[in-house]
Design an enzyme around this catalytic site. Structure first.
Site, PDB file in Angstrom:
ATOM      1  N   ARG A 224     -10.754  -5.242   5.578  1.00  0.00           N
ATOM      2  CA  ARG A 224     -11.143  -6.484   6.230  1.00  0.00           C
ATOM      3  C   ARG A 224     -11.900  -6.164   7.520  1.00  0.00           C
ATOM      4  NH1 ARG A 224     -10.507  -8.523   2.099  1.00  0.00           N
ATOM      5  NH2 ARG A 224      -9.060 -10.154   1.458  1.00  0.00           N
ATOM      6  N   HIS A 272     -19.436  -7.136   0.990  1.00  0.00           N
ATOM      7  CA  HIS A 272     -18.082  -7.463   0.493  1.00  0.00           C
ATOM      8  C   HIS A 272     -18.071  -7.480  -1.045  1.00  0.00           C
ATOM      9  CE1 HIS A 272     -14.082  -9.619   1.603  1.00  0.00           C
ATOM     10  NE2 HIS A 272     -13.955  -8.961   0.461  1.00  0.00           N
TER      11      HIS A 272
HETATM   12  P1  NDP Z   1      -0.936  -3.623  -1.084  1.00  0.00           P
HETATM   13  O1  NDP Z   1      -0.125  -4.734  -0.552  1.00  0.00           O
HETATM   14  O2  NDP Z   1      -0.648  -3.107  -2.462  1.00  0.00           O
HETATM   15  O3  NDP Z   1      -0.856  -2.375  -0.113  1.00  0.00           O
HETATM   16  C1  NDP Z   1      -0.871  -2.505   1.268  1.00  0.00           C
HETATM   17  C2  NDP Z   1      -0.514  -1.177   1.902  1.00  0.00           C
HETATM   18  O4  NDP Z   1      -0.692  -1.280   3.308  1.00  0.00           O
HETATM   19  C3  NDP Z   1       0.931  -0.749   1.656  1.00  0.00           C
HETATM   20  O5  NDP Z   1       0.970   0.626   1.360  1.00  0.00           O
HETATM   21  C4  NDP Z   1       1.595  -1.038   2.987  1.00  0.00           C
HETATM   22  O6  NDP Z   1       2.681  -0.168   3.303  1.00  0.00           O
HETATM   23  C5  NDP Z   1       0.468  -0.753   3.951  1.00  0.00           C
HETATM   24  N1  NDP Z   1       0.685  -1.423   5.237  1.00  0.00           N
HETATM   25  C6  NDP Z   1       0.778  -2.750   5.490  1.00  0.00           C
HETATM   26  N2  NDP Z   1       1.018  -2.957   6.796  1.00  0.00           N
HETATM   27  C7  NDP Z   1       1.097  -1.732   7.373  1.00  0.00           C
HETATM   28  C8  NDP Z   1       1.348  -1.292   8.694  1.00  0.00           C
HETATM   29  N3  NDP Z   1       1.572  -2.156   9.696  1.00  0.00           N
HETATM   30  N4  NDP Z   1       1.361   0.038   8.916  1.00  0.00           N
HETATM   31  C9  NDP Z   1       1.169   0.908   7.915  1.00  0.00           C
HETATM   32  N5  NDP Z   1       0.921   0.562   6.623  1.00  0.00           N
HETATM   33  C10 NDP Z   1       0.886  -0.760   6.361  1.00  0.00           C
HETATM   34  O7  NDP Z   1      -2.480  -4.064  -0.977  1.00  0.00           O
HETATM   35  P2  NDP Z   1      -3.717  -3.620  -1.884  1.00  0.00           P
HETATM   36  O8  NDP Z   1      -3.759  -2.148  -1.936  1.00  0.00           O
HETATM   37  O9  NDP Z   1      -3.723  -4.361  -3.164  1.00  0.00           O
HETATM   38  O10 NDP Z   1      -4.951  -4.224  -1.033  1.00  0.00           O
HETATM   39  C11 NDP Z   1      -5.184  -3.818   0.292  1.00  0.00           C
HETATM   40  C12 NDP Z   1      -6.259  -4.686   0.943  1.00  0.00           C
HETATM   41  O11 NDP Z   1      -7.549  -4.376   0.424  1.00  0.00           O
HETATM   42  C13 NDP Z   1      -6.144  -6.194   0.705  1.00  0.00           C
HETATM   43  O12 NDP Z   1      -5.166  -6.768   1.539  1.00  0.00           O
HETATM   44  C14 NDP Z   1      -7.554  -6.669   1.045  1.00  0.00           C
HETATM   45  O13 NDP Z   1      -7.638  -6.967   2.417  1.00  0.00           O
HETATM   46  C15 NDP Z   1      -8.435  -5.462   0.742  1.00  0.00           C
HETATM   47  N6  NDP Z   1      -9.318  -5.716  -0.410  1.00  0.00           N
HETATM   48  C16 NDP Z   1     -10.678  -5.670  -0.224  1.00  0.00           C
HETATM   49  C17 NDP Z   1     -11.538  -5.874  -1.281  1.00  0.00           C
HETATM   50  C18 NDP Z   1     -13.018  -5.764  -1.125  1.00  0.00           C
HETATM   51  O14 NDP Z   1     -13.742  -6.120  -2.059  1.00  0.00           O
HETATM   52  N7  NDP Z   1     -13.520  -5.270  -0.023  1.00  0.00           N
HETATM   53  C19 NDP Z   1     -11.025  -6.180  -2.630  1.00  0.00           C
HETATM   54  C20 NDP Z   1      -9.583  -6.168  -2.714  1.00  0.00           C
HETATM   55  C21 NDP Z   1      -8.771  -5.956  -1.628  1.00  0.00           C
HETATM   56  P3  NDP Z   1       4.008  -0.096   2.374  1.00  0.00           P
HETATM   57  O15 NDP Z   1       3.547   0.574   1.097  1.00  0.00           O
HETATM   58  O16 NDP Z   1       4.943   0.739   3.138  1.00  0.00           O
HETATM   59  O17 NDP Z   1       4.435  -1.532   2.155  1.00  0.00           O
HETATM   60  C1  OXD Z   2      -9.773  -9.397  -2.062  1.00  0.00           C
HETATM   61  C2  OXD Z   2     -11.189  -9.250  -1.690  1.00  0.00           C
HETATM   62  O1  OXD Z   2      -8.910  -9.478  -1.187  1.00  0.00           O
HETATM   63  O2  OXD Z   2     -12.058  -9.331  -2.591  1.00  0.00           O
HETATM   64  O3  OXD Z   2      -9.498  -9.434  -3.281  1.00  0.00           O
HETATM   65  O4  OXD Z   2     -11.500  -9.040  -0.520  1.00  0.00           O
END
Ligand code: NDP
Ligand code: OXD
Length: 309
Positions: A224, A272
């Site tokens: 993001r 994006h």
């Molecule tokens: P998940 O919820 O599966 O994973 C999130 C990870 O972030 C987890 O490992 C979590 O830790 C970690 N995390 C969260 N908060 C913290 C913190 N404060 N400190 C350290 N680690 C933290 O999400 P996804 O992998 O599915 O997606 C991640 C992000 O990717 C989405 O939220 C979105 O913003 C972005 N995205 C962007 C896209 C694009 O097209 N550019 C498309 C899809 C997603 P823990 O494992 O310990 O819970």
């Molecule tokens: C998502 C994205 O969060 O596309 O899926 O950014």
């Protein structure tokens, strides 16, 4: 049974046929043609207007059209107690890993430098490391971070991931919490951000983080725009602390015309598109959660609003 569809970027034409084919009994209403708000059971949304969800008095479940849910949780009027689920679709996970692999290889193989050399007609071989001599650090040990990590490891890179909780998954090395961050950053020549945007992760890609990376490291942000402190990136590139950045997400989207990232020689901008939602594969996953709700079975990929993801 009625579902309200509201997306700031996607069209009803892509979604209605997929939803109707798989669940004909579901009446799909497209915002702003809501009809009687009391009849809406489900909301499938991307960036809903603040207050929209609160205006649906019998809403049972909020379904995100994306993996992230910051676009829902930022609504100050979000109805409390209505469960929220996010989208975890293997098709999108593969797409994100493709994007990350492309950009890691671009940085690893010094593509920006060779393009500059080509523009100037310079024939010059640069020193090149092997993937086994390069460490990629991934912020985010979730669905996307793990898949990208595994695939980069398959290409020979050293990979380290960072999450909130300490764990090791299928040979992927994990660092946890604020205490684990300096050790991960200290070895990450390429840093990839795949974190959710929360109160804890907002602005994490800042000068203090860049200061812990090896000098000349590169950044990929596909999570993001709110993770990045934009002025700190420009300063880090100017000083040579960072050598390059690949950015798919921005605080303001679309990225405004005059924004300096557009024409910066060491920044790659994509609009994006790292992992776009794909209705043919996403619709069955979304409808599975609606069926689960109707049948009183546990929901998949439920969000914890207190944690913000
Ligand atoms: P998940 O919820 O599966 O994973 C999130 C990870 O972030 C987890 O490992 C979590 O830790 C970690 N995390 C969260 N908060 C913290 C913190 N404060 N400190 C350290 N680690 C933290 O999400 P996804 O992998 O599915 O997606 C991640 C992000 O990717 C989405 O939220 C979105 O913003 C972005 N995205 C962007 C896209 C694009 O097209 N550019 C498309 C899809 C997603 P823990 O494992 O310990 O819970
Ligand atoms: C998502 C994205 O969060 O596309 O899926 O950014």
């Amino acid at each position: 049974m009625a579902l309200l569809f509201r997306s700031s970027v996607d069209s009803e034409a892509r979604w209605k046929p997929q939803l109707a084919r798989l669940m004909p009994e579901l009446e799909v209403r497209i915002c702003p043609e809501i009809g009687d708000p009391a009849e809406i059971d489900y909301a499938l949304v991307w960036h809903p207007e603040p207050g929209l969800l609160a205006s649906l008095p019998n809403l049972k479940l909020i379904l995100s059209l994306g993996a992230g849910v910051d676009h829902i949780l930022c609504d100050p009027h979000l109805p409390r107690g209505v469960p929220i689920v996010r989208l975890v679709d293997p098709y999108m996970t593969d797409a994100m890993s493709e994007y990350i692999i492309l950009q890691v290889l671009r940085l690893h193989r010094q593509d920006l430098d060779y393009r500059t050399q080509q523009e100037k007609g310079i024939w010059l071989e640069l020193d090149q490391k092997n993937s086994a001599e390069r460490t990629v650090g991934i912020l985010g040990f979730g669905a996307l971070g793990q898949d990208a990590g595994r695939k980069l490891q398959g290409l020979g890179f050293n990979v380290a991931l960072w999450g909130r909780r300490q764990r090791t998954v299928e040979g992927l090395r994990g660092y946890a919490g604020r205490a684990g961050l300096p050790a991960l950053l200290g070895r990450s020549e390429i840093l990839v951000c795949l974190l959710p945007l929360t109160a804890q992760t907002e602005g994490i890609l800042s000068a203090s983080t860049f200061a812990m990376l090896p000098k000349g490291a590169a950044l990929i942000n596909a999570a993001r725009g709110g993770h990045l402190v934009e002025q700190d990136l420009l300063a880090a590139l100017a000083s040579g602390r960072l050598s390059a950045a690949v950015l798919d997400v921005f605080r303001d989207e679309p990225l405004p015309g005059g924004q300096p990232f557009w024409h910066h020689p060491r920044i790659v901008v994509t609009p994006h598109i790292a992992a776009a939602t794909h209705p043919p594969t996403a619709a069955p996953i979304i409808l599975d959660n609606i069926r689960r709700f109707e049948e009183g079975r546990p929901l998949l990929n439920r969000v914890d609003p207190a944690q913000g993801y």
